[in-house]
Design a protein around this motif. Structure first.
Motif, PDB file in Angstrom:
ATOM      1  N   GLY A 359       0.772  -1.240   0.000  1.00 47.23           N
ATOM      2  CA  GLY A 359       0.000   0.000   0.000  1.00 47.23           C
ATOM      3  C   GLY A 359       0.798   1.281   0.000  1.00 47.23           C
ATOM      4  O   GLY A 359       0.240   2.363  -0.144  1.00 47.23           O
ATOM      5  N   THR A 360       2.120   1.205   0.159  1.00 45.41           N
ATOM      6  CA  THR A 360       2.939   2.422   0.185  1.00 45.41           C
ATOM      7  C   THR A 360       3.217   2.909  -1.233  1.00 45.41           C
ATOM      8  O   THR A 360       3.093   2.168  -2.209  1.00 45.41           O
ATOM      9  N   ASP A 361       3.623   4.162  -1.359  1.00 38.72           N
ATOM     10  CA  ASP A 361       4.018   4.713  -2.661  1.00 38.72           C
ATOM     11  C   ASP A 361       5.491   4.487  -2.936  1.00 38.72           C
ATOM     12  O   ASP A 361       5.985   4.827  -4.013  1.00 38.72           O
ATOM     13  N   THR A 362       6.209   3.947  -1.952  1.00 36.57           N
ATOM     14  CA  THR A 362       7.649   3.703  -2.085  1.00 36.57           C
ATOM     15  C   THR A 362       7.946   2.222  -1.903  1.00 36.57           C
ATOM     16  O   THR A 362       7.076   1.446  -1.516  1.00 36.57           O
ATOM     17  N   ASN A 363       9.202   1.866  -2.184  1.00 42.56           N
ATOM     18  CA  ASN A 363       9.612   0.480  -1.985  1.00 42.56           C
ATOM     19  C   ASN A 363      11.116   0.432  -1.740  1.00 42.56           C
ATOM     20  O   ASN A 363      11.837   1.390  -2.088  1.00 42.56           O
ATOM     21  N   ILE A 364      11.570  -0.652  -1.147  1.00 40.77           N
ATOM     22  CA  ILE A 364      12.998  -0.918  -0.956  1.00 40.77           C
ATOM     23  C   ILE A 364      13.225  -2.321  -1.510  1.00 40.77           C
ATOM     24  O   ILE A 364      12.797  -3.304  -0.888  1.00 40.77           O
ATOM     25  N   ILE A 365      13.825  -2.438  -2.668  1.00 45.65           N
ATOM     26  CA  ILE A 365      13.907  -3.748  -3.306  1.00 45.65           C
ATOM     27  C   ILE A 365      15.342  -4.217  -3.499  1.00 45.65           C
ATOM     28  O   ILE A 365      16.272  -3.413  -3.618  1.00 45.65           O
ATOM     29  N   ARG A 366      15.476  -5.531  -3.524  1.00 41.63           N
ATOM     30  CA  ARG A 366      16.730  -6.195  -3.876  1.00 41.63           C
ATOM     31  C   ARG A 366      16.431  -7.139  -5.025  1.00 41.63           C
ATOM     32  O   ARG A 366      15.434  -7.875  -4.979  1.00 41.63           O
ATOM     33  N   ILE A 367      17.283  -7.130  -6.028  1.00 39.00           N
ATOM     34  CA  ILE A 367      17.065  -7.955  -7.211  1.00 39.00           C
ATOM     35  C   ILE A 367      18.129  -9.052  -7.247  1.00 39.00           C
ATOM     36  O   ILE A 367      19.324  -8.775  -7.136  1.00 39.00           O
ATOM     37  N   TYR A 368      17.664 -10.296  -7.416  1.00 42.86           N
ATOM     38  CA  TYR A 368      18.556 -11.449  -7.385  1.00 42.86           C
ATOM     39  C   TYR A 368      18.487 -12.224  -8.700  1.00 42.86           C
ATOM     40  O   TYR A 368      17.424 -12.292  -9.339  1.00 42.86           O
ATOM     41  N   ASP A 369      19.629 -12.819  -9.087  1.00 45.11           N
ATOM     42  CA  ASP A 369      19.639 -13.828 -10.141  1.00 45.11           C
ATOM     43  C   ASP A 369      20.270 -15.093  -9.562  1.00 45.11           C
ATOM     44  O   ASP A 369      20.483 -15.191  -8.349  1.00 45.11           O
ATOM     45  N   ARG A 370      20.587 -16.061 -10.394  1.00 48.26           N
ATOM     46  CA  ARG A 370      21.083 -17.341  -9.877  1.00 48.26           C
ATOM     47  C   ARG A 370      22.453 -17.218  -9.209  1.00 48.26           C
ATOM     48  O   ARG A 370      22.859 -18.100  -8.456  1.00 48.26           O
ATOM     49  N   SER A 371      23.144 -16.126  -9.466  1.00 44.83           N
ATOM     50  CA  SER A 371      24.451 -15.920  -8.832  1.00 44.83           C
ATOM     51  C   SER A 371      24.343 -15.193  -7.507  1.00 44.83           C
ATOM     52  O   SER A 371      25.331 -15.038  -6.791  1.00 44.83           O
ATOM     53  N   GLY A 372      23.152 -14.699  -7.187  1.00 42.12           N
ATOM     54  CA  GLY A 372      22.961 -13.975  -5.938  1.00 42.12           C
ATOM     55  C   GLY A 372      22.465 -12.558  -6.165  1.00 42.12           C
ATOM     56  O   GLY A 372      21.774 -12.272  -7.163  1.00 42.12           O
ATOM     57  N   LEU A 373      22.821 -11.650  -5.270  1.00 43.55           N
ATOM     58  CA  LEU A 373      22.347 -10.266  -5.339  1.00 43.55           C
ATOM     59  C   LEU A 373      22.913  -9.553  -6.561  1.00 43.55           C
ATOM     60  O   LEU A 373      24.119  -9.547  -6.798  1.00 43.55           O
ATOM     61  N   VAL A 374      22.023  -8.953  -7.341  1.00 39.71           N
ATOM     62  CA  VAL A 374      22.425  -8.161  -8.507  1.00 39.71           C
ATOM     63  C   VAL A 374      22.518  -6.688  -8.119  1.00 39.71           C
ATOM     64  O   VAL A 374      23.507  -6.018  -8.382  1.00 39.71           O
ATOM     65  N   VAL A 375      21.473  -6.190  -7.472  1.00 40.98           N
ATOM     66  CA  VAL A 375      21.469  -4.788  -7.054  1.00 40.98           C
ATOM     67  C   VAL A 375      20.528  -4.615  -5.872  1.00 40.98           C
ATOM     68  O   VAL A 375      19.485  -5.271  -5.786  1.00 40.98           O
ATOM     69  N   ALA A 376      20.925  -3.757  -4.937  1.00 42.59           N
ATOM     70  CA  ALA A 376      20.075  -3.397  -3.800  1.00 42.59           C
ATOM     71  C   ALA A 376      19.726  -1.918  -3.943  1.00 42.59           C
ATOM     72  O   ALA A 376      20.610  -1.061  -3.931  1.00 42.59           O
ATOM     73  N   LEU A 377      18.459  -1.625  -4.099  1.00 41.13           N
ATOM     74  CA  LEU A 377      18.023  -0.247  -4.291  1.00 41.13           C
ATOM     75  C   LEU A 377      17.550   0.343  -2.970  1.00 41.13           C
ATOM     76  O   LEU A 377      16.868  -0.338  -2.190  1.00 41.13           O
ATOM     77  N   PRO A 378      17.875   1.596  -2.696  1.00 36.95           N
ATOM     78  CA  PRO A 378      17.412   2.240  -1.463  1.00 36.95           C
ATOM     79  C   PRO A 378      15.934   2.600  -1.557  1.00 36.95           C
ATOM     80  O   PRO A 378      15.293   2.382  -2.595  1.00 36.95           O
ATOM     81  N   LEU A 379      15.386   3.151  -0.496  1.00 39.43           N
ATOM     82  CA  LEU A 379      14.004   3.608  -0.495  1.00 39.43           C
ATOM     83  C   LEU A 379      13.788   4.592  -1.635  1.00 39.43           C
ATOM     84  O   LEU A 379      14.511   5.583  -1.763  1.00 39.43           O
ATOM     85  N   MET A 380      12.797   4.306  -2.482  1.00 44.07           N
ATOM     86  CA  MET A 380      12.495   5.208  -3.594  1.00 44.07           C
ATOM     87  C   MET A 380      11.058   5.007  -4.044  1.00 44.07           C
ATOM     88  O   MET A 380      10.405   4.016  -3.700  1.00 44.07           O
ATOM     89  N   ASP A 381      10.576   5.952  -4.816  1.00 45.33           N
ATOM     90  CA  ASP A 381       9.255   5.885  -5.409  1.00 45.33           C
ATOM     91  C   ASP A 381       9.135   4.597  -6.232  1.00 45.33           C
ATOM     92  O   ASP A 381      10.085   4.180  -6.885  1.00 45.33           O
ATOM     93  N   LYS A 382       7.962   3.974  -6.216  1.00 49.93           N
ATOM     94  CA  LYS A 382       7.783   2.706  -6.925  1.00 49.93           C
ATOM     95  C   LYS A 382       7.993   2.841  -8.433  1.00 49.93           C
ATOM     96  O   LYS A 382       8.476   1.909  -9.088  1.00 49.93           O
ATOM     97  N   LYS A 383       7.644   3.988  -9.000  1.00 51.34           N
ATOM     98  CA  LYS A 383       7.880   4.198 -10.435  1.00 51.34           C
ATOM     99  C   LYS A 383       9.380   4.213 -10.721  1.00 51.34           C
ATOM    100  O   LYS A 383       9.843   3.626 -11.708  1.00 51.34           O
TER     101      LYS A 383
END
Length: 404
Positions: A359-383
């Motif tokens: 329900g928030t307008d923001t998100n804190i996401i981490r993106i993974y592939d088979r090798s592990g963490l690809v990128v960790a994004l800080p708190l930001m707008d979902k768009k």
């Protein structure tokens, strides 16, 4: 309708060239854009706000404190929803305000809140345009990514002949159209996005669901459309309106979503499953409202077919992205999900973190592939998070030797 679906904020400053801004507003509307006009107090000395209201079919904003909609803060709302802000004509005064971050009127305040691309079309006396202060201010803005539309040369209103005439509306519109034609890394791709929560019926008036708002899935769909993709959205229960300019398929239950997704899967290049789907459903749905009788009510639930896992098994060429909303052991659960469901990427978030829950307008996401963490994004707008994700997908799905 080359600008259909685009929201453009047109800033009009006080100068004789303001009359040309009316023609520009009209042409942008004719090209399909949703135009919102902000005028400075000086601009209304040259042309009436009613002119722009009639041409744009939207309220014209002048006073920062004249809030017409109590549900929003107008300058933030305009800044957040703009795909582009164009200042035409832009005076030396407004260029100076922009360079030094001043915010003493509606237009300059909106500009400070904006994350959208900004274009500036100056119009002023030839000597003003060449003044070292103006040249320096424009240099500062160019370094920040502001794009200038060069003024033309000719007879100026002040009587001088030289550079300083506002570019013609047709030229400005052509530059704007070219801008939106740029940077389409997903052009030609067909993308399926799932969004929102599903509802599993217990009886005609009750169901089991979750807190998903659909905001993340819709943000991904909207960003994918802007990046050139042909987008299909299969969505369930949401708290916001779905994006425009995409194919929309509304569903209720997990089984409905499964059928809709599988019917579209063969045509898709990329599948992004951002929906929060119920894992279980009632074994039997009561045909009538369940009455309150005993102290306890027992309902037997059975497992739903796992949509993401089914996609992973049936995919041929599709690039598949799953989402994992977790409350603990984020990385372990994300990588396990990626492998067990044959995903190419998994986007994970810890919904217990402030700003990253449902329900928030923001998100804190981490993106993974088979090798592990690809990128960790800080708190930001979902768009913004959606654009980061889609840029990564575009890079990973680009054909060898392509210029994407």
């Amino acid at each position: 309708m080359t600008l259909k679906g685009k929201t453009i904020v047109l800033g009009v400053c006080g100068g004789i060239a303001a009359y040309k801004a009316a023609a520009l507003c009209s042409k942008l509307v004719q090209a399909g854009a949703e135009v919102h006009v902000i005028m400075t107090a000086s601009a209304i000395k040259f042309i009436a706000p009613l002119t722009f209201q009639t041409l744009s079919r939207n309220h014209v904003t002048v006073d920062t404190f004249a809030e017409m909609d109590p549900s929003v803060v107008t300058h933030i709302h305009l800044a957040d929803h703009a795909d582009l802000i164009i200042i035409a004509p832009a005076t030396a005064n407004m260029i100076a305000k922009m360079a030094y971050g001043l915010a003493d009127d509606m237009l300059s305040t909106t500009l400070l809140a904006a994350e959208a691309p900004i274009m500036v079309a100056p119009a002023m006396n030839v000597h003003m345009y060449a003044h070292p202060a103006v040249v320096q201010n424009m240099g500062i803005l160019r370094a920040r990514g502001v794009r200038f539309i060069e003024p033309g040369e000719g007879q100026l209103a002040c009587g001088y002949v030289g550079k300083g005439r506002l570019a013609e509306p047709e030229e400005i519109v052509a530059i704007i159209e070219a801008k939106f034609a740029e940077n389409k890394p997903l052009k030609g791709r067909k993308i399926l996005v799932t969004a929102g929560g599903t509802k599993e019926r217990l009886d005609p008036v009750r169901y089991m669901t979750n807190d998903s708002s659909g905001k993340m899935g819709f943000a991904i769909a909207e960003a994918a459309k802007e990046m050139g993709a042909e987008v299909t959205v299969v969505y369930g229960a949401t708290t916001v309106e779905p994006p425009q300019g995409v194919e929309l398929i509304s569903i209720e239950s997990a089984n409905d979503m499964l059928n809709a997704v599988l019917s579209k899967l063969p045509q898709m290049d990329i599948v992004i499953k951002a929906a929060a789907v119920a894992d279980y459903r009632a074994e039997e749905i009561s045909p009538h409202k369940i009455k309150k009788t005993d102290e306890r009510l027992t309902i037997t639930f059975v497992k739903n077919i796992d949509i993401l896992q089914t996609i992973g098994k049936q995919k041929t060429h599709q690039f598949v992205v799953g989402f994992a909303a977790e409350t603990e052991n984020l990385e372990a659960h994300a990588i396990s999900k990626l492998k067990s469901k044959n995903c190419d990427l998994v986007v994970a978030n810890d919904v217990t973190q402030t700003g990253a829950g449902f329900g928030t307008d923001t998100n804190i996401i981490r993106i993974y592939d088979r090798s592990g963490l690809v990128v960790a994004l800080p708190l930001m707008d979902k768009k913004a998070a959606a654009k980061h994700l889609l840029t990564l997908i575009a890079e990973r799905t680009a054909a060898p030797g392509s210029d994407e």
